[in-house]
Design an enzyme around this catalytic site. Sequence first.
Site, mmCIF file in Angstrom:
data_model
loop_
_atom_site.group_PDB
_atom_site.id
_atom_site.type_symbol
_atom_site.label_atom_id
_atom_site.label_comp_id
_atom_site.label_asym_id
_atom_site.label_seq_id
_atom_site.Cartn_x
_atom_site.Cartn_y
_atom_site.Cartn_z
ATOM 1 N N GLU A 37 0.825 -1.215 0.000
ATOM 2 C CA GLU A 37 0.000 0.000 0.000
ATOM 3 C C GLU A 37 0.863 1.272 0.000
ATOM 4 O O GLU A 37 1.734 1.430 0.868
ATOM 5 C CB GLU A 37 -0.924 -0.041 1.228
ATOM 6 C CG GLU A 37 -1.723 1.210 1.487
ATOM 7 C CD GLU A 37 -2.734 1.555 0.392
ATOM 8 O OE1 GLU A 37 -3.286 0.633 -0.231
ATOM 9 O OE2 GLU A 37 -2.943 2.758 0.155
ATOM 10 N N THR A 79 -5.807 1.551 -5.528
ATOM 11 C CA THR A 79 -5.341 0.187 -5.233
ATOM 12 C C THR A 79 -5.942 -0.835 -6.198
ATOM 13 O O THR A 79 -5.268 -1.777 -6.620
ATOM 14 C CB THR A 79 -5.698 -0.169 -3.774
ATOM 15 O OG1 THR A 79 -4.936 0.680 -2.927
ATOM 16 C CG2 THR A 79 -5.390 -1.609 -3.441
ATOM 17 N N HIS A 193 -1.551 2.646 4.760
ATOM 18 C CA HIS A 193 -2.593 3.458 4.100
ATOM 19 C C HIS A 193 -2.634 4.854 4.719
ATOM 20 O O HIS A 193 -2.422 5.020 5.924
ATOM 21 C CB HIS A 193 -3.964 2.782 4.248
ATOM 22 C CG HIS A 193 -4.979 3.315 3.284
ATOM 23 N ND1 HIS A 193 -5.638 4.508 3.487
ATOM 24 C CD2 HIS A 193 -5.416 2.835 2.096
ATOM 25 C CE1 HIS A 193 -6.441 4.743 2.462
ATOM 26 N NE2 HIS A 193 -6.323 3.738 1.602
ATOM 27 N N ASP A 252 1.790 -0.041 -4.758
ATOM 28 C CA ASP A 252 0.611 0.056 -5.619
ATOM 29 C C ASP A 252 0.428 1.437 -6.240
ATOM 30 O O ASP A 252 0.084 1.562 -7.414
ATOM 31 C CB ASP A 252 -0.674 -0.420 -4.902
ATOM 32 C CG ASP A 252 -1.090 0.417 -3.707
ATOM 33 O OD1 ASP A 252 -0.357 1.329 -3.306
ATOM 34 O OD2 ASP A 252 -2.192 0.148 -3.170
ATOM 35 N N HIS A 253 0.651 2.488 -5.443
ATOM 36 C CA HIS A 253 0.462 3.854 -5.967
ATOM 37 C C HIS A 253 1.171 4.812 -5.028
ATOM 38 O O HIS A 253 1.745 4.398 -4.010
ATOM 39 C CB HIS A 253 -1.030 4.186 -6.113
ATOM 40 C CG HIS A 253 -1.840 3.926 -4.875
ATOM 41 N ND1 HIS A 253 -1.655 4.628 -3.698
ATOM 42 C CD2 HIS A 253 -2.817 3.024 -4.608
ATOM 43 C CE1 HIS A 253 -2.498 4.185 -2.787
ATOM 44 N NE2 HIS A 253 -3.203 3.195 -3.303
HETATM 45 C C1 GP9 Z 1 -8.599 -1.223 1.017
HETATM 46 C C2 GP9 Z 1 -7.382 -0.878 0.243
HETATM 47 C C3 GP9 Z 1 -7.202 0.599 0.075
HETATM 48 O O1 GP9 Z 1 -9.081 -2.497 0.799
HETATM 49 O O2 GP9 Z 1 -7.288 -1.591 -0.912
HETATM 50 O O3 GP9 Z 1 -7.433 1.062 -1.190
HETATM 51 P P1 GP9 Z 1 -7.020 2.556 -1.649
HETATM 52 O O4 GP9 Z 1 -7.843 3.494 -0.770
HETATM 53 O O5 GP9 Z 1 -5.541 2.731 -1.360
HETATM 54 O O6 GP9 Z 1 -7.323 2.607 -3.086
#
Ligand code: GP9
Length: 413
Positions: A37, A79, A193, A252-253
């Site tokens: 994340e 994500t 996150h 992921d980002h």
């Molecule tokens: C929650 C997680 C967060 O399941 O995948 O997603 P995001 O807010 O980073 O897109």
Amino acid sequence: EDAKDWFDDRKKLQEQMESEPLYGKYAGKNIILIQAEAFQTFVIGQELGGQEITPNLNRLISQSVYFPNFYHQTGQGRTSDADFITSCSLHPLPTGSVFIRFAGNEFDCLPSILNEAGYDTTVHHAYDGSFWNRNNMYHNMEYAQFYSVKDYTIDEPIGWSLGDKSFFRQTVQQIKERGEKPFYTFAISLSSHHPFKLPTSSTKFNVGEFTGTTFGYYLQAAHYVDEAMGDLIEDLKQNGLWDDTILMFYGDHDNSLYDMKPYEKLLGRSMTDLEKAEAVRRVPFFIHLPGDDQAGTTIDKAVGQQDTAPTLLHLLGIPVKDRYMMGISMLSKAEKPVIFRNGEYTDGKVYYVPGSDGLPEHGECFSVPASEKLEPAVCKAGAEAAKKALAVSDRVVENDLIARFRKDDAEKR
Ligand code: GP9
């Protein structure tokens, strides 16, 4: 037909890997793919007050094949986009998430391809299974099982649900409980996150002058994820799962922190315009191969999330040219630019940022890595090719064209 032609052209680049080294060398090995994340590249190899932010990942990278010029290609689907781009090797949508808008369409994604190759395919994420419409999308992608929050014991409550340390530990147990087949495990972490603030009991990492800032919390979260990765490697070794497993890791980002001042403070220098443009695109990616094979290899070419599935298929000896994927293997000599959802692109020699009207002549074209501003004309052909690739991907996703291509292919056989 236009979209089909685009793919036929791409196949010429994709098939090169079949005659290259490492093609099929790891057929049948287990695979663990970690999607971390909001994990960005700038923390890798970086020190703060004499301490490494990511000591475990730094060590692991030195034993792996590392891609310092790897970029995320996500859009509004964040994500879920990272997951879609990585697993299915297409672009995300200009608005919304493919997971939510087109979960019923046909795609060539890793789980179904690996099922066919005899793998046990599972996806693990300790959050509500309906978030990002994962239940439906993962069913469509043909995972054998989706382990969501209901399959985990919340014995380390952090942020939205479970801390990554416990998440990885329980994921290893879930893998162990499954059968004899080789496994493909996709694990999506969560502890880093936004807004990143961990309970004080979960981090002792001293961030000095960044203490109490969101940037400081981010560094602490990255350090925590690094510890979780260190624990995961130990756990895999203790459970006899390390030696026969390919481990891949990527961010992921970006972390949504777009003020560059704290980054410059951390680096102890000012950043070039190019570095600022790229900062939010760079996420780490490495592949640890069984037996530390290829340890210390660094591959400098510009690569992106879309190239991950073709790279894995290269190692397993599964052709990409029979599929509808846009990426090419990162391990292949073949090259192509990395294209971003807003029309930016880089080929490792130039980096292009479109102007607000999208016209190439109004965009900015930088040399890489010198960050000199070039005439927009230098980037024009690349900018048009980027636009084209995005349009082809959108047409395919929105109109379920892969289903149509497959039908046509079957009729021709
Ligand atoms: C929650 C997680 C967060 O399941 O995948 O997603 P995001 O807010 O980073 O897109």
